[in-house]
Design a protein around this motif. Structure first.
Motif, PDB file in Angstrom:
ATOM      1  N   UNK A 293      43.681  41.102  31.639  1.00 26.50           N
ATOM      2  CA  UNK A 293      42.521  40.386  32.147  1.00 26.50           C
ATOM      3  C   UNK A 293      42.273  40.701  33.620  1.00 26.50           C
ATOM      4  N   UNK A 294      41.009  40.943  33.952  1.00 23.23           N
ATOM      5  CA  UNK A 294      40.551  41.125  35.328  1.00 23.23           C
ATOM      6  C   UNK A 294      39.548  40.015  35.612  1.00 23.23           C
ATOM      7  N   UNK A 295      39.895  39.122  36.533  1.00 23.40           N
ATOM      8  CA  UNK A 295      39.073  37.937  36.781  1.00 23.40           C
ATOM      9  C   UNK A 295      38.329  38.093  38.106  1.00 23.40           C
ATOM     10  N   UNK A 296      37.001  37.974  38.047  1.00 20.79           N
ATOM     11  CA  UNK A 296      36.156  38.118  39.224  1.00 20.79           C
ATOM     12  C   UNK A 296      35.487  36.785  39.555  1.00 20.79           C
ATOM     13  N   UNK A 297      35.488  36.440  40.836  1.00 21.12           N
ATOM     14  CA  UNK A 297      34.729  35.295  41.338  1.00 21.12           C
ATOM     15  C   UNK A 297      33.616  35.813  42.255  1.00 21.12           C
ATOM     16  N   UNK A 298      32.391  35.552  41.886  1.00 22.78           N
ATOM     17  CA  UNK A 298      31.230  36.018  42.661  1.00 22.78           C
ATOM     18  C   UNK A 298      31.342  37.516  42.969  1.00 22.78           C
ATOM     19  N   UNK A 299      31.788  38.285  41.982  1.00 24.23           N
ATOM     20  CA  UNK A 299      31.866  39.731  42.126  1.00 24.23           C
ATOM     21  C   UNK A 299      33.123  40.261  42.778  1.00 24.23           C
ATOM     22  N   UNK A 300      34.015  39.369  43.228  1.00 23.18           N
ATOM     23  CA  UNK A 300      35.241  39.774  43.916  1.00 23.18           C
ATOM     24  C   UNK A 300      36.421  39.593  42.980  1.00 23.18           C
ATOM     25  N   UNK A 301      37.213  40.665  42.763  1.00 23.34           N
ATOM     26  CA  UNK A 301      38.376  40.579  41.890  1.00 23.34           C
ATOM     27  C   UNK A 301      39.436  39.701  42.549  1.00 23.34           C
ATOM     28  N   UNK A 302      39.837  38.637  41.849  1.00 25.30           N
ATOM     29  CA  UNK A 302      40.829  37.728  42.432  1.00 25.30           C
ATOM     30  C   UNK A 302      42.150  37.727  41.665  1.00 25.30           C
ATOM     31  N   UNK A 303      42.161  38.260  40.452  1.00 28.77           N
ATOM     32  CA  UNK A 303      43.422  38.248  39.686  1.00 28.77           C
ATOM     33  C   UNK A 303      43.424  39.404  38.701  1.00 28.77           C
ATOM     34  N   UNK A 304      44.531  40.142  38.671  1.00 29.72           N
ATOM     35  CA  UNK A 304      44.720  41.189  37.655  1.00 29.72           C
ATOM     36  C   UNK A 304      46.207  41.482  37.550  1.00 29.72           C
ATOM     37  N   UNK A 305      46.875  40.745  36.749  1.00 26.85           N
ATOM     38  CA  UNK A 305      48.321  40.907  36.592  1.00 26.85           C
ATOM     39  C   UNK A 305      48.692  40.850  35.121  1.00 26.85           C
ATOM     40  N   UNK A 306      47.956  41.604  34.311  1.00 25.59           N
ATOM     41  CA  UNK A 306      48.240  41.618  32.878  1.00 25.59           C
ATOM     42  C   UNK A 306      47.506  40.503  32.172  1.00 25.59           C
TER      43      UNK A 306
END
Length: 530
Positions: A293-306
């Motif tokens: 999972x790649x989680x974006x808030x307002x277009x900014x990637x905030x989490x990507x750790x599997x």
């Protein structure tokens, strides 16, 4: 700002500045998150251009981050330097917590200097941790402009009327200290890591053209970052017909404070490595860690750790599956965003909905992988499986027990059972040599086991030595068997020497061998196409 307030001693409960300023250094920032946090502030200040410089001059290492944003007046600068500065008026702002500039910076340096230019006027302020400790007071310093004249000139030359420069000095946590040559190599390595991470974090900003982020590392020329899309949609423009299969975007409604809001989810199954050339494989960033999972808030990637906790484990069989989740600032409280913007906690109802949406994509990939492995692995490695099993009593040098999700090991170095973290456990007790798309760190091999506790070896197919060596041996069954037995023996030896104290040394040895073979494999002929 530093007006002295006299209070009776028994009523003065202000925290010790000396104690607190050191504590605030340990808020859990990674170096990548710290740099991203500073750039967040630049974007929030309407910057369209940001430059990150890792400067090494006369034995001194400094980090300089310059932007062409709005700049600050004297009062705005003082406010920005306050821990817990006022909330920004724009709720979408990436720099929204009033802590990032200070805590992100002092997590890695002992002196933070901020220079700013607005409407023809220069202003500067600094926090110096050592001076705060000495005085035990929050004394915001106005740095001597004559000592920073070159920096002010550089800020002015950034070719915009306004802007801000962040300077980290007395850096004590970012790179290992060493000789001049070692320092330069450390800084170059840091620059490579940062460019990789920041190209992912700000991918949507970079690709839209809204922001340009450049880097200058030591004496190398300045270069612009290119946004990295984890879904690899750029491969769909390939003239070779290679396609990253982007899966349909889905909108998920959610009720918040009696309002119906939503976030979106879309995924991609990226091509297998043998469908890509070298540059495309480099762009795709194949690894076990980059699935999920790649989680974006307002277009900014905030989490990507599997995969988030309690969703899925990282599996080589689904390395090619990547999922993008996008949400707006209105869902900040739902996803529990912290001030580092590097942690999310997904509520159970949202996690269940995500699993429902992602499950068909995951199952599709798992079915394909099961078919491929059963069609090739058993056939290729079968002779080695039989030979290794034939001598298992003579070669056994450790006692491995598998109980549910817990795997423990005992041997001559580790007389009491100790847990082996992250080991792969296979159901099939007849197979000793397994293949996976990729291993953590890009290793060639790693020790594994089956449910009965027999040592196995897992080979990383993404390692170039795997393709080239097995291509050389593909028409020679005995050579293939000999190679399998060698790699299995390395795994068996690692289990025999494993202990709580030396496990990291063994892992380091394996990584060094894999790294060396990565270079040496260049001298082997390329694998032929089937």
């Amino acid at each position: 700002m530093n007006q002295k307030i006299d209070l009776p001693e028994e009523d003065d409960f202000r925290p010790s500045a000396a104690r607190l300023v050191e504590s605030l250094r340990d808020t859990g920032y990674t170096k990548e998150a710290a740099f991203a946090d500073i750039i967040d502030n630049s974007i929030a200040a309407n910057a369209t251009k940001v430059e990150v410089e890792l400067q090494y001059l006369m034995g001194e290492f400094r980090v300089i981050i310059t932007d062409n944003g709005d700049g600050m007046s004297q009062q705005q600068l003082k406010s920005a330097m306050r821990y817990g500065s006022p909330r920004r008026t724009n709720p979408k702002s990436l720099g929204k917590f009033g802590m990032g500039l200070k805590t992100a910076s002092t997590a890695f340096c002992r002196r933070l200097v901020v220079l700013t230019h607005q409407d023809g006027r220069n202003e500067g302020r600094a926090w110096d941790i050592d001076k705060i400790i000495t005085s035990d007071r929050w004394e915001l310093e106005t740095p001597d402009s004559s000592l920073y004249c070159d920096d002010y000139d550089a800020l002015t030359d950034f070719k915009e009327p306004n802007g801000t420069m962040i300077i980290w000095e007395n850096i004590d946590r970012l790179v290992k200290m060493g000789s001049d040559k070692q320092m330069r190599e450390e800084i170059k390595s840091l620059g490579k890591e940062l460019s990789t991470e920041l190209s992912a974090v700000f991918f949507k900003f970079l690709n839209s053209g809204d922001v340009t982020i450049s880097m200058k590392v030591v004496d190398a020329p300045v270069f612009n970052l290119k946004g990295w899309d984890p879904l690899c949609s750029e491969l769909n423009n390939s003239t070779k017909g290679v396609r990253s299969r982007v899966l349909r975007e889905k909108t998920v409604p959610i009720e918040v404070a009696n309002k119906i809001l939503s976030f979106t989810v879309k995924g991609a199954i990226i091509p297998s490595q043998n469908e890509l050339d070298f540059s495309e494989r480099d762009y795709a960033r194949y690894s076990l860690d980059n699935q999920g999972l790649y989680i974006y808030r307002e277009g900014r990637l905030i989490w990507h750790d599997g995969w988030p906790h309690r969703m899925y484990k990282k599996e080589s069989k689904i390395t090619r599956l990547r999922v993008e989740l996008n949400f707006s600032h209105e869902l900040d409280d739902v996803f529990n965003i912290d001030f580092r913007k590097s942690r999310v906690i997904i509520p159970i109802e949202i996690r269940d909905e995500l699993k429902r949406l992602i499950s068909p994509w995951r199952q599709e990939l798992l079915k394909d992988q099961v078919r491929l492995i059963s069609a090739s692995t058993n056939r290729v490695h079968g002779p080695a499986d039989k030979a290794i099993d034939k001598h298992k009593k003579s070669t056994k040098n450790s006692d491995i027990k598998v109980e549910g999700d817990i795997v423990t090991i005992r041997n001559q170095n580790q007389m009491e059972p100790t847990v082996i973290e992250g080991i792969r456990v296979y159901d099939d007790r007849t197979v000793r040599v397994h293949e996976e798309e990729s291993l953590i760190g890009g290793d060639l091999w790693e020790p594994s086991c089956d449910e009965e506790g027999n040592t196995c070896v897992t080979l990383g197919k993404s390692h170039p030595y795997f393709h080239k060596m097995y291509n050389v041996c593909k028409d020679n069954v005995e050579a293939m068997k000999a190679l399998d037995m060698l790699l299995w023996s390395l795994s068996n030896a690692e289990h025999g020497e494993f202990s709580e104290t030396n496990q990291h040394t063994l892992k380091g040895f394996r990584q060094k061998v894999s790294q060396t073979l990565r270079y040496l494999s260049i001298e082997l002929p390329d694998a032929e196409e089937d």
